[in-house]
Enzyme design. Structure first.
Site, PDB file in Angstrom:
ATOM      1  N   CYS A  76     -11.046  -8.419  15.610  1.00  0.00           N
ATOM      2  CA  CYS A  76      -9.883  -8.256  14.649  1.00  0.00           C
ATOM      3  C   CYS A  76     -10.286  -7.878  13.149  1.00  0.00           C
ATOM      4  O   CYS A  76     -11.278  -8.345  12.714  1.00  0.00           O
ATOM      5  CB  CYS A  76      -9.679  -9.824  14.414  1.00  0.00           C
ATOM      6  SG  CYS A  76      -8.222 -10.176  13.108  1.00  0.00           S
ATOM      7  N   ARG A 133       0.827  -1.191   0.246  1.00  0.00           N
ATOM      8  CA  ARG A 133       0.008  -0.036   0.058  1.00  0.00           C
ATOM      9  C   ARG A 133       0.895   1.515  -0.082  1.00  0.00           C
ATOM     10  O   ARG A 133       0.406   2.415  -0.481  1.00  0.00           O
ATOM     11  CB  ARG A 133      -1.092   0.110   1.092  1.00  0.00           C
ATOM     12  CG  ARG A 133      -1.578   1.142   1.445  1.00  0.00           C
ATOM     13  CD  ARG A 133      -2.413   1.098   2.907  1.00  0.00           C
ATOM     14  NE  ARG A 133      -3.355   0.110   2.495  1.00  0.00           N
ATOM     15  CZ  ARG A 133      -4.032  -0.784   3.515  1.00  0.00           C
ATOM     16  NH1 ARG A 133      -3.648  -0.600   4.808  1.00  0.00           N
ATOM     17  NH2 ARG A 133      -4.986  -1.647   3.243  1.00  0.00           N
ATOM     18  N   TYR A 134       1.793   1.296   0.548  1.00  0.00           N
ATOM     19  CA  TYR A 134       2.780   2.263   0.954  1.00  0.00           C
ATOM     20  C   TYR A 134       4.023   2.069  -0.268  1.00  0.00           C
ATOM     21  O   TYR A 134       4.433   1.155  -0.790  1.00  0.00           O
ATOM     22  CB  TYR A 134       3.324   2.310   2.280  1.00  0.00           C
ATOM     23  CG  TYR A 134       2.286   2.553   3.380  1.00  0.00           C
ATOM     24  CD1 TYR A 134       1.549   3.925   3.565  1.00  0.00           C
ATOM     25  CD2 TYR A 134       1.592   1.950   4.319  1.00  0.00           C
ATOM     26  CE1 TYR A 134       0.999   4.272   4.278  1.00  0.00           C
ATOM     27  CE2 TYR A 134       0.856   2.117   5.207  1.00  0.00           C
ATOM     28  CZ  TYR A 134       0.166   3.307   4.998  1.00  0.00           C
ATOM     29  OH  TYR A 134      -0.598   3.689   6.307  1.00  0.00           O
ATOM     30  N   ASP A 171     -11.674  -0.423  13.057  1.00  0.00           N
ATOM     31  CA  ASP A 171     -12.085  -0.223  11.648  1.00  0.00           C
ATOM     32  C   ASP A 171     -13.540  -0.774  11.586  1.00  0.00           C
ATOM     33  O   ASP A 171     -13.917  -1.399  12.345  1.00  0.00           O
ATOM     34  CB  ASP A 171     -11.060  -1.575  10.810  1.00  0.00           C
ATOM     35  CG  ASP A 171      -9.590  -1.088  10.787  1.00  0.00           C
ATOM     36  OD1 ASP A 171      -9.445   0.251  10.676  1.00  0.00           O
ATOM     37  OD2 ASP A 171      -8.684  -1.939  10.673  1.00  0.00           O
TER      38      ASP A 171
HETATM   39  C1  LIG Z   1      -0.056  -0.611   8.941  1.00  0.00           C
HETATM   40  C2  LIG Z   1       0.558  -0.931   7.696  1.00  0.00           C
HETATM   41  C3  LIG Z   1       1.790  -0.546   7.413  1.00  0.00           C
HETATM   42  C4  LIG Z   1       2.898  -0.091   8.308  1.00  0.00           C
HETATM   43  O1  LIG Z   1       2.616   1.107   8.337  1.00  0.00           O
HETATM   44  P1  LIG Z   1       3.611   2.093   9.317  1.00  0.00           P
HETATM   45  O2  LIG Z   1       2.668   3.385   9.710  1.00  0.00           O
HETATM   46  O3  LIG Z   1       4.671   2.277   8.708  1.00  0.00           O
HETATM   47  O4  LIG Z   1       3.819   1.556  10.585  1.00  0.00           O
HETATM   48  C5  LIG Z   1       2.143  -1.196   5.984  1.00  0.00           C
HETATM   49  N1  LIG Z   1       1.480  -1.771   5.141  1.00  0.00           N
HETATM   50  C6  LIG Z   1       0.161  -1.855   5.498  1.00  0.00           C
HETATM   51  C7  LIG Z   1      -0.643  -2.343   4.106  1.00  0.00           C
HETATM   52  C8  LIG Z   1      -0.394  -1.435   6.713  1.00  0.00           C
HETATM   53  O5  LIG Z   1      -1.748  -1.482   6.996  1.00  0.00           O
HETATM   54  S1  SF4 Z   2      -6.406  -8.858  16.393  1.00  0.00           S
HETATM   55 FE1  SF4 Z   2      -6.623 -10.680  14.656  1.00  0.00          FE
HETATM   56  S2  SF4 Z   2      -4.743 -11.036  13.647  1.00  0.00           S
HETATM   57 FE2  SF4 Z   2      -4.258 -10.007  15.662  1.00  0.00          FE
HETATM   58  S3  SF4 Z   2      -3.988 -11.736  17.118  1.00  0.00           S
HETATM   59 FE3  SF4 Z   2      -6.233 -10.999  17.384  1.00  0.00          FE
HETATM   60  S4  SF4 Z   2      -7.366 -12.413  15.881  1.00  0.00           S
HETATM   61 FE4  SF4 Z   2      -5.175 -12.598  15.304  1.00  0.00          FE
END
Ligand SMILES: *Cc1c(COP(=O)(O)O)cnc(C)c1O
Ligand code: SF4
Length: 363
Positions: A110, A90-91, A271
């Site tokens: 989750c 994504r980044y 989320d």
């Molecule tokens: C959270 C996340 C990251 C890491 O993000 P940081 O702000 O650098 O900690 C990288 N890729 C994805 C898809 C994420 O959801």
């Molecule tokens: S938040 Fe989701 S991925 Fe993270 S430990 Fe809990 S169940 Fe597993």
């Protein structure tokens, strides 16, 4: 030395197993578990003090998970940002690499509820190789975040294979592991594991404590062993209704995290995940919590409050209104709600000339 595997095996996976200790009716919960799996380690279960307390709410299924809401299965659009299975790019310079489909506990809130612990989440040698190939052929990726599921549920050898492969890629500068194991199965953090991990520095671990009751001597021991292996430890909490949605709880949490050498990194607004509506607070509540922590306790303990933007826009930080006005003067307010004025932009005289005094316009 395999006692953690034994503990995992003794985890509760059926609502019926709650009856003896808590006397709840398991029948309504069975429908929930058919859709979203349940697993609670005996250790985490032992932290529950009463039905519906903050530990219970994170671990035990609730009928509310089946209520229809406005939410979607994949709100962060991870599937569409995956160039190969189980890798989200994504980044610009970092990827999220899902290397395990299992967790020691299935947290009820989750974000990847749609797939963790379910058959849909297929992680095989082949998907792992595809992910590694992708990273190898994208030298702009300098940061790899291992997630899942929980990477620390992999056997030491399987995890070591992934770390070794990643370390053989010259463009990978840092590796991060996201794991809830220090919180829900701290016994997993064995000396054998930490000896292995420290060979792959620079390696960071972000764990996931949500409530001060989770910071036990066992969890402190696990985080201490990781920190002693030279691994900088961060924490990512989720703001959860009925768990940690008040200033006092969150302040105590971040203070206790610092005491076990874990730096609060992110606080996530929940989320928009299907089956988690009952956990979601308003955004204002999250901002008020940051307002109640910043300045009131160690700055080192203040996480960034973020919304992971729906549709895959990434994490966007949210701050209380400290900056009240910006122009020739910057009007600020501090943690006590007192106002301060900071004169803005005193550019060097030559810059002022060159800009034809435009510098005074501010931004
Ligand atoms: C959270 C996340 C990251 C890491 O993000 P940081 O702000 O650098 O900690 C990288 N890729 C994805 C898809 C994420 O959801
Ligand atoms: S938040 Fe989701 S991925 Fe993270 S430990 Fe809990 S169940 Fe597993």
């Amino acid at each position: 030395m395999n006692s953690w595997k034994q503990m995992l095996k003794e985890s509760i996976v059926q609502p019926a197993d709650l009856v003896k200790r808590f006397g709840v009716d398991p029948r309504p919960l069975e429908k929930v578990v058919a859709r979203y799996p349940m697993r609670v380690t005996p250790y985490y279960l032992s932290l529950i003090q009463s039905v519906d307390d903050p530990i219970w709410r994170q671990a035990v299924p609730s009928e509310e998970e089946l209520q229809a809401g406005a939410c979607v299965a994949d709100p962060l659009d991870e599937e569409n940002q995956s160039p190969v299975p189980n890798l989200v790019h994504r980044y610009p310079d970092r990827v999220l690499f899902l290397v395990s489909s299992e967790c020691a506990m299935y947290c009820r809130f989750c974000t990847r509820k749609r797939k963790v612990g379910c058959a849909q989440m297929r992680i095989t040698r082949d998907t792992l190789r595809q992910g590694l190939d992708y990273i190898r052929s994208h030298p702009e990726v300098r940061d790899v975040i291992l997630s899942g599921g929980d990477p620390l549920l992999l056997p030491d050898e399987a995890l070591e294979w992934i770390l070794k492969e990643l370390r053989a890629i010259p463009s990978v500068e840092i590796i991060r592991i996201g794991s809830r194991v220090p919180v829900v199965l701290p016994q997993r953090i064995t000396p054998h594991l930490t000896r292995m991990l420290k060979k792959y520095h620079p390696l960071y671990i972000n764990t996931h404590f949500n409530h001060p009751l989770e910071i036990t001597p066992e969890a402190a021991g696990a985080c201490g062993r990781l920190a002693d292996a030279g691994i900088p430890m961060g924490n990512q909490s989720v703001l959860l209704r009925g768990v940690n949605d008040d200033v006092a709880t969150m302040k105590r949490l971040v203070q206790k995290l610092l005491a076990i050498r874990v730096k609060p990194y992110y606080l996530y607004q929940a989320d928009l995940v299907e089956g988690t509506d009952h956990f979601r607070t308003t955004v204002e509540e999250g901002i008020a919590i940051i307002d109640g922590i910043r300045g009131h306790t160690s700055g080192l303990g203040v996480p960034a409050f973020v919304i992971d933007a729906p549709g895959g826009g990434g994490k966007i930080p949210l701050l209380p209104d400290y900056l009240q006005q910006i122009g020739a003067e910057v009007v600020l307010r501090n943690y006590q709600q007192r106002r301060f004025v900071y004169p803005n932009g005193q550019p060097a005289p030559e810059a002022l000339l060159m800009a034809g005094n435009q510098a005074h316009l501010g931004r």
